[in-house]
Motif scaffolding. Structure first.
Motif, PDB file in Angstrom:
ATOM      1  N   MET A 168      50.403  37.706  58.901  1.00  0.00           N
ATOM      2  CA  MET A 168      49.129  37.151  58.457  1.00  0.00           C
ATOM      3  C   MET A 168      49.020  35.674  58.837  1.00  0.00           C
ATOM      4  O   MET A 168      47.950  35.194  59.244  1.00  0.00           O
ATOM      5  CB  MET A 168      48.954  37.316  56.952  1.00  0.00           C
ATOM      6  N   VAL A 169      50.123  34.938  58.713  1.00  0.00           N
ATOM      7  CA  VAL A 169      50.132  33.538  59.144  1.00  0.00           C
ATOM      8  C   VAL A 169      49.827  33.447  60.634  1.00  0.00           C
ATOM      9  O   VAL A 169      49.017  32.607  61.067  1.00  0.00           O
ATOM     10  CB  VAL A 169      51.489  32.873  58.831  1.00  0.00           C
ATOM     11  N   ALA A 195      45.949  32.097  64.796  1.00  0.00           N
ATOM     12  CA  ALA A 195      45.246  32.484  66.019  1.00  0.00           C
ATOM     13  C   ALA A 195      43.738  32.416  65.821  1.00  0.00           C
ATOM     14  O   ALA A 195      42.993  31.982  66.716  1.00  0.00           O
ATOM     15  CB  ALA A 195      45.660  33.889  66.444  1.00  0.00           C
ATOM     16  N   ALA A 196      43.275  32.811  64.628  1.00  0.00           N
ATOM     17  CA  ALA A 196      41.846  32.728  64.334  1.00  0.00           C
ATOM     18  C   ALA A 196      41.387  31.272  64.288  1.00  0.00           C
ATOM     19  O   ALA A 196      40.277  30.937  64.733  1.00  0.00           O
ATOM     20  CB  ALA A 196      41.542  33.422  63.004  1.00  0.00           C
ATOM     21  N   ALA A 232      46.504  24.482  63.934  1.00  0.00           N
ATOM     22  CA  ALA A 232      46.126  25.747  63.305  1.00  0.00           C
ATOM     23  C   ALA A 232      47.334  26.420  62.669  1.00  0.00           C
ATOM     24  O   ALA A 232      47.248  26.945  61.547  1.00  0.00           O
ATOM     25  CB  ALA A 232      45.487  26.676  64.335  1.00  0.00           C
ATOM     26  N   GLU A 233      48.481  26.368  63.347  1.00  0.00           N
ATOM     27  CA  GLU A 233      49.683  26.995  62.784  1.00  0.00           C
ATOM     28  C   GLU A 233      50.156  26.252  61.540  1.00  0.00           C
ATOM     29  O   GLU A 233      50.545  26.873  60.543  1.00  0.00           O
ATOM     30  CB  GLU A 233      50.800  27.050  63.821  1.00  0.00           C
ATOM     31  N   ARG A 234      50.131  24.924  61.562  1.00  0.00           N
ATOM     32  CA  ARG A 234      50.562  24.155  60.384  1.00  0.00           C
ATOM     33  C   ARG A 234      49.647  24.437  59.189  1.00  0.00           C
ATOM     34  O   ARG A 234      50.111  24.608  58.054  1.00  0.00           O
ATOM     35  CB  ARG A 234      50.583  22.658  60.691  1.00  0.00           C
ATOM     36  N   LEU A 235      48.345  24.484  59.451  1.00  0.00           N
ATOM     37  CA  LEU A 235      47.400  24.755  58.367  1.00  0.00           C
ATOM     38  C   LEU A 235      47.587  26.162  57.801  1.00  0.00           C
ATOM     39  O   LEU A 235      47.587  26.359  56.578  1.00  0.00           O
ATOM     40  CB  LEU A 235      45.962  24.585  58.871  1.00  0.00           C
ATOM     41  N   THR A 254      48.944  26.977  54.033  1.00  0.00           N
ATOM     42  CA  THR A 254      48.028  27.701  53.160  1.00  0.00           C
ATOM     43  C   THR A 254      48.717  28.892  52.504  1.00  0.00           C
ATOM     44  O   THR A 254      48.584  29.114  51.289  1.00  0.00           O
ATOM     45  CB  THR A 254      46.801  28.183  53.959  1.00  0.00           C
ATOM     46  N   ILE A 255      49.465  29.662  53.276  1.00  0.00           N
ATOM     47  CA  ILE A 255      50.171  30.817  52.716  1.00  0.00           C
ATOM     48  C   ILE A 255      51.285  30.367  51.778  1.00  0.00           C
ATOM     49  O   ILE A 255      51.511  30.963  50.719  1.00  0.00           O
ATOM     50  CB  ILE A 255      50.735  31.709  53.838  1.00  0.00           C
ATOM     51  N   GLU A 256      51.983  29.299  52.139  1.00  0.00           N
ATOM     52  CA  GLU A 256      53.018  28.766  51.249  1.00  0.00           C
ATOM     53  C   GLU A 256      52.420  28.372  49.895  1.00  0.00           C
ATOM     54  O   GLU A 256      52.961  28.698  48.832  1.00  0.00           O
ATOM     55  CB  GLU A 256      53.675  27.534  51.887  1.00  0.00           C
ATOM     56  N   GLY A 257      51.306  27.651  49.940  1.00  0.00           N
ATOM     57  CA  GLY A 257      50.681  27.195  48.702  1.00  0.00           C
ATOM     58  C   GLY A 257      50.130  28.334  47.874  1.00  0.00           C
ATOM     59  O   GLY A 257      50.268  28.357  46.634  1.00  0.00           O
TER      60      GLY A 257
END
Length: 271
Positions: free
Chosen positions: A184-185, A190-191, A202-205, A209-212
């Motif tokens: 999902m990350v 990619a989106a 985009a990858e860092r965000l 987001t998933i971590e948080g």
């Protein structure tokens, strides 16, 4: 009273999942000097970990242990069974994390095993945030169940099952589930790139987001549906995205198909 921990433990199969659990056990106080690793293709990383903690690796004549954890690939059970037999004494607790291999499968191949717990952990065990579902065989004593619970709880949450038949579904949901989240990350990043963000940003965000969101789930007693509703303003940007994800052909049917495929594969591995 402190939870019991084994004085001797043999891990058969020190791959990704076995290694993850091993790191968790070391963190809760299982003594490395009492641990033996059996793996003909052991990685340099596991060799280094073993050396650091004084573990025995592939001894010529391993002795029966208080606990034997079977963590090979399920397809290797027949090949590994003769060697595993020699590791099992009359009072040994065998914990198997082999996907698809039932208590009956294990008993048929390992007749020395009087006490078997079948468990399905997941990879976050390595950071003590895993979840494991377990089912105890008829020969497991209360003391052995407590011992298994201490080891499994040492790497995350434990759910004991009254029905072993549920484990294939558990495998499909939580056993394989971390890979779904990691994917999902990847998809979210990619989106983001497709929407115009630089790929690294985009990858860092996406990752943060998933971590948080995961940490919010960990800390909050609220159901996931309530948490979702709390961050969704009517007519806003999140609502627009959720119209896509929650459509009849959205995320829910896709996830059902994915879990069904994983469960089907677990069932195919039995026998």
């Amino acid at each position: 009273m402190a939870s019991p921990l084994p004085q001797t433990l043999t891990l058969v199969g020190a791959g990704k999942m076995g290694g993850a659990m091993l790191e968790g056990w070391l963190s809760i106080g299982v003594e490395g000097a009492g641990i033996t690793l059996i793996d003909p293709h052991i990685s340099d990383e596991m060799q280094a970990l073993a050396a650091t903690h004084g573990m025995s690796v592939n001894p010529a004549a391993p002795k029966p242990a208080e606990v034997v954890v079977l963590a090979t690939k399920p397809q290797m059970l027949d090949t590994a069974a003769p060697a595993v037999q020699a590791l099992i004494g009359p009072r040994t607790l065998l914990i198997s994390i082999l996907a698809g291999k039932t208590l009956g499968d294990l008993t048929a191949r390992l007749p020395n095993a009087n006490a078997i717990v079948r468990a399905m952990p997941n990879l976050p065990a390595s950071v003590r945030r895993g979840v494991t579902a377990a089912a105890a065989g008829a020969g497991v004593s209360e003391a052995q169940r407590q011992l298994a619970d201490a080891l499994l709880a040492g790497v995350g949450k434990v759910e004991w099952l009254g029905d072993e038949g549920l484990i294939d579904a558990v495998t499909a949901v939580s056993g394989s589930g971390p890979a779904y989240v990691f994917n999902m990350v990847e998809c979210l990043a990619a989106a983001g790139t497709a929407a115009g963000l630089p790929a690294d940003l985009a990858e860092r965000l996406a990752r943060a987001t998933i971590e948080g969101a995961g940490e919010m789930l960990f800390q909050s007693p609220l159901p996931p549906a309530t948490l979702r509703q709390n961050v969704t303003s009517p007519g806003g940007t999140t609502a627009a995205a959720l119209e896509v994800l929650m459509a009849d052909n959205g995320l829910a049917p896709l996830m059902r198909r994915a879990v069904a495929a994983a469960k089907r594969r677990a069932e195919e591995l039995s026998g």
